[in-house]
Design a protein around this motif. Sequence first.
Motif, PDB file in Angstrom:
ATOM      1  N   ALA A 108       0.849  -1.184   0.000  1.00  0.00           N
ATOM      2  CA  ALA A 108       0.000   0.000   0.000  1.00  0.00           C
ATOM      3  C   ALA A 108       0.893   1.246   0.000  1.00  0.00           C
ATOM      4  O   ALA A 108       1.959   1.232   0.613  1.00  0.00           O
ATOM      5  CB  ALA A 108      -0.924   0.002   1.200  1.00  0.00           C
ATOM      6  N   PRO A 109       0.467   2.310  -0.722  1.00  0.00           N
ATOM      7  CA  PRO A 109      -0.721   2.354  -1.551  1.00  0.00           C
ATOM      8  C   PRO A 109      -0.491   1.674  -2.898  1.00  0.00           C
ATOM      9  O   PRO A 109       0.639   1.367  -3.255  1.00  0.00           O
ATOM     10  CB  PRO A 109      -0.925   3.862  -1.745  1.00  0.00           C
ATOM     11  CG  PRO A 109       0.464   4.412  -1.723  1.00  0.00           C
ATOM     12  CD  PRO A 109       1.212   3.578  -0.716  1.00  0.00           C
ATOM     13  N   THR A 110      -1.562   1.472  -3.645  1.00  0.00           N
ATOM     14  CA  THR A 110      -1.464   0.905  -4.989  1.00  0.00           C
ATOM     15  C   THR A 110      -0.863   1.916  -5.944  1.00  0.00           C
ATOM     16  O   THR A 110      -0.078   1.576  -6.830  1.00  0.00           O
ATOM     17  CB  THR A 110      -2.866   0.500  -5.497  1.00  0.00           C
ATOM     18  OG1 THR A 110      -3.419  -0.417  -4.563  1.00  0.00           O
ATOM     19  CG2 THR A 110      -2.779  -0.127  -6.862  1.00  0.00           C
ATOM     20  N   SER A 111      -1.239   3.175  -5.722  1.00  0.00           N
ATOM     21  CA  SER A 111      -0.780   4.234  -6.596  1.00  0.00           C
ATOM     22  C   SER A 111      -0.757   5.535  -5.809  1.00  0.00           C
ATOM     23  O   SER A 111      -1.614   5.750  -4.938  1.00  0.00           O
ATOM     24  CB  SER A 111      -1.730   4.358  -7.796  1.00  0.00           C
ATOM     25  OG  SER A 111      -1.319   5.372  -8.664  1.00  0.00           O
ATOM     26  N   GLN A 112       0.228   6.401  -6.113  1.00  0.00           N
ATOM     27  CA  GLN A 112       0.336   7.664  -5.385  1.00  0.00           C
ATOM     28  C   GLN A 112       1.029   8.703  -6.258  1.00  0.00           C
ATOM     29  O   GLN A 112       2.027   8.395  -6.916  1.00  0.00           O
ATOM     30  CB  GLN A 112       1.131   7.461  -4.092  1.00  0.00           C
ATOM     31  CG  GLN A 112       1.286   8.679  -3.224  1.00  0.00           C
ATOM     32  CD  GLN A 112       0.026   8.994  -2.449  1.00  0.00           C
ATOM     33  OE1 GLN A 112      -0.617   8.126  -1.881  1.00  0.00           O
ATOM     34  NE2 GLN A 112      -0.329  10.257  -2.437  1.00  0.00           N
ATOM     35  N   ILE A 113       0.481   9.911  -6.237  1.00  0.00           N
ATOM     36  CA  ILE A 113       1.155  11.050  -6.855  1.00  0.00           C
ATOM     37  C   ILE A 113       1.653  11.933  -5.730  1.00  0.00           C
ATOM     38  O   ILE A 113       0.896  12.259  -4.801  1.00  0.00           O
ATOM     39  CB  ILE A 113       0.205  11.821  -7.787  1.00  0.00           C
ATOM     40  CG1 ILE A 113      -0.260  10.911  -8.915  1.00  0.00           C
ATOM     41  CG2 ILE A 113       0.910  13.056  -8.360  1.00  0.00           C
ATOM     42  CD1 ILE A 113      -1.324  11.513  -9.808  1.00  0.00           C
ATOM     43  N   LEU A 114       2.906  12.330  -5.842  1.00  0.00           N
ATOM     44  CA  LEU A 114       3.580  12.982  -4.726  1.00  0.00           C
ATOM     45  C   LEU A 114       4.357  14.199  -5.212  1.00  0.00           C
ATOM     46  O   LEU A 114       4.976  14.147  -6.283  1.00  0.00           O
ATOM     47  CB  LEU A 114       4.555  11.974  -4.106  1.00  0.00           C
ATOM     48  CG  LEU A 114       5.276  12.290  -2.809  1.00  0.00           C
ATOM     49  CD1 LEU A 114       4.282  12.366  -1.669  1.00  0.00           C
ATOM     50  CD2 LEU A 114       6.299  11.195  -2.535  1.00  0.00           C
ATOM     51  N   ALA A 115       4.309  15.276  -4.460  1.00  0.00           N
ATOM     52  CA  ALA A 115       5.112  16.449  -4.809  1.00  0.00           C
ATOM     53  C   ALA A 115       6.563  16.212  -4.399  1.00  0.00           C
ATOM     54  O   ALA A 115       6.843  15.612  -3.353  1.00  0.00           O
ATOM     55  CB  ALA A 115       4.562  17.677  -4.101  1.00  0.00           C
ATOM     56  N   ALA A 116       7.479  16.699  -5.218  1.00  0.00           N
ATOM     57  CA  ALA A 116       8.904  16.585  -4.895  1.00  0.00           C
ATOM     58  C   ALA A 116       9.177  17.217  -3.539  1.00  0.00           C
ATOM     59  O   ALA A 116       8.601  18.253  -3.193  1.00  0.00           O
ATOM     60  CB  ALA A 116       9.741  17.253  -5.981  1.00  0.00           C
ATOM     61  N   GLY A 117      10.053  16.567  -2.777  1.00  0.00           N
ATOM     62  CA  GLY A 117      10.406  17.060  -1.463  1.00  0.00           C
ATOM     63  C   GLY A 117       9.596  16.471  -0.332  1.00  0.00           C
ATOM     64  O   GLY A 117       9.971  16.593   0.842  1.00  0.00           O
ATOM     65  N   ARG A 118       8.481  15.827  -0.677  1.00  0.00           N
ATOM     66  CA  ARG A 118       7.636  15.233   0.360  1.00  0.00           C
ATOM     67  C   ARG A 118       8.201  13.892   0.802  1.00  0.00           C
ATOM     68  O   ARG A 118       8.900  13.196   0.065  1.00  0.00           O
ATOM     69  CB  ARG A 118       6.210  15.045  -0.150  1.00  0.00           C
ATOM     70  CG  ARG A 118       5.506  16.344  -0.501  1.00  0.00           C
ATOM     71  CD  ARG A 118       5.367  17.257   0.697  1.00  0.00           C
ATOM     72  NE  ARG A 118       4.462  16.715   1.700  1.00  0.00           N
ATOM     73  CZ  ARG A 118       3.169  17.013   1.758  1.00  0.00           C
ATOM     74  NH1 ARG A 118       2.620  17.790   0.866  1.00  0.00           N
ATOM     75  NH2 ARG A 118       2.423  16.515   2.727  1.00  0.00           N
ATOM     76  N   ARG A 119       7.850  13.523   2.004  1.00  0.00           N
ATOM     77  CA  ARG A 119       8.231  12.232   2.567  1.00  0.00           C
ATOM     78  C   ARG A 119       7.134  11.217   2.264  1.00  0.00           C
ATOM     79  O   ARG A 119       5.945  11.544   2.304  1.00  0.00           O
ATOM     80  CB  ARG A 119       8.407  12.365   4.076  1.00  0.00           C
ATOM     81  CG  ARG A 119       8.809  11.092   4.814  1.00  0.00           C
ATOM     82  CD  ARG A 119       8.849  11.351   6.315  1.00  0.00           C
ATOM     83  NE  ARG A 119       9.226  10.170   7.076  1.00  0.00           N
ATOM     84  CZ  ARG A 119      10.468   9.840   7.362  1.00  0.00           C
ATOM     85  NH1 ARG A 119      11.468  10.611   6.969  1.00  0.00           N
ATOM     86  NH2 ARG A 119      10.729   8.756   8.071  1.00  0.00           N
ATOM     87  N   MET A 120       7.536  10.000   1.933  1.00  0.00           N
ATOM     88  CA  MET A 120       6.550   8.975   1.563  1.00  0.00           C
ATOM     89  C   MET A 120       7.000   7.629   2.086  1.00  0.00           C
ATOM     90  O   MET A 120       8.188   7.293   1.974  1.00  0.00           O
ATOM     91  CB  MET A 120       6.417   8.910   0.040  1.00  0.00           C
ATOM     92  CG  MET A 120       5.479   7.840  -0.466  1.00  0.00           C
ATOM     93  SD  MET A 120       3.775   8.284  -0.141  1.00  0.00           S
ATOM     94  CE  MET A 120       2.943   6.735  -0.449  1.00  0.00           C
ATOM     95  N   THR A 121       6.081   6.861   2.641  1.00  0.00           N
ATOM     96  CA  THR A 121       6.379   5.496   3.067  1.00  0.00           C
ATOM     97  C   THR A 121       5.485   4.525   2.325  1.00  0.00           C
ATOM     98  O   THR A 121       4.258   4.664   2.332  1.00  0.00           O
ATOM     99  CB  THR A 121       6.193   5.318   4.579  1.00  0.00           C
ATOM    100  OG1 THR A 121       7.143   6.131   5.266  1.00  0.00           O
ATOM    101  CG2 THR A 121       6.409   3.861   4.984  1.00  0.00           C
ATOM    102  N   LEU A 122       6.119   3.573   1.653  1.00  0.00           N
ATOM    103  CA  LEU A 122       5.405   2.477   1.002  1.00  0.00           C
ATOM    104  C   LEU A 122       5.383   1.303   1.978  1.00  0.00           C
ATOM    105  O   LEU A 122       6.420   0.901   2.505  1.00  0.00           O
ATOM    106  CB  LEU A 122       6.099   2.078  -0.299  1.00  0.00           C
ATOM    107  CG  LEU A 122       6.287   3.193  -1.319  1.00  0.00           C
ATOM    108  CD1 LEU A 122       6.982   2.648  -2.569  1.00  0.00           C
ATOM    109  CD2 LEU A 122       4.967   3.828  -1.695  1.00  0.00           C
ATOM    110  N   ARG A 123       4.193   0.763   2.172  1.00  0.00           N
ATOM    111  CA  ARG A 123       4.055  -0.309   3.159  1.00  0.00           C
ATOM    112  C   ARG A 123       4.049  -1.681   2.489  1.00  0.00           C
ATOM    113  O   ARG A 123       3.555  -1.849   1.361  1.00  0.00           O
ATOM    114  CB  ARG A 123       2.766  -0.104   3.942  1.00  0.00           C
ATOM    115  CG  ARG A 123       2.732   1.225   4.708  1.00  0.00           C
ATOM    116  CD  ARG A 123       1.489   1.374   5.548  1.00  0.00           C
ATOM    117  NE  ARG A 123       0.267   1.385   4.780  1.00  0.00           N
ATOM    118  CZ  ARG A 123      -0.215   2.446   4.158  1.00  0.00           C
ATOM    119  NH1 ARG A 123       0.438   3.587   4.171  1.00  0.00           N
ATOM    120  NH2 ARG A 123      -1.363   2.374   3.498  1.00  0.00           N
TER     121      ARG A 123
END
Lengths: 108, 114
Positions: free
Chosen positions: B7-22
Amino acid sequence: KNEVEQSPQNLTAQEGEFITINCSYSVGISALHWLQQHPGGGIVSLFMLSSGKKKHGRLIATINIQEKHSSLHITASHPRDSAVYICARPGTASKLTFGTGTRLQVTL
Amino acid sequence: IAGITQAPTSQILAAGRRMTLRCTQDMRHNAMYWYRQDLGLGLRLIHYSNTAGTTGKGEVPDGYSVSRANTDDFPLTLASAVPSQTSVYFCASSVDGSGANVLTFGAGSRLTVL
């Protein structure tokens, strides 16, 4: 240079044809993996083999350790076999090395 | 059903943001992996873990971190996302890290960094 080379890169076949996809690698291995990825889909492990031949339904995988070569055969191909087929060999420290895949399209 | 959940299946993210793929598996596999798949490049290993409490770097670890607090979970974190991290990410597991056991893959997470 990728240490795992697949051929052909792209393959189009008519339904019912016998298909062969080849995989060559440059260093000795303990096992070789064949994977399948349908368009837009996940990846499924088809075979893991270290010698000889394995068969599952219409799929057959063979390996020649001395020649550093493996083949994946599909008998009586069907449109649902259309996918990318990937071979991979183990490396050091859990690092599998993957081929770039063979894209197969089976038409009616 | 035994397997791997991403998760998630799909994500759009702004540059500089923090993101965790589970990534969670219920097969009690010791080894877990994160790969990225890019057109023309095949699957490339980002990080791996051979057992809970240990992790290792793969081919392309820069910009990514992982943790393995328990057997089941193996999250992948992008501390500050960049557009070159746009890719499809696959989590996988196997009984051990020898490379001589069948791999089980998750369905993938498609990440777009703008």
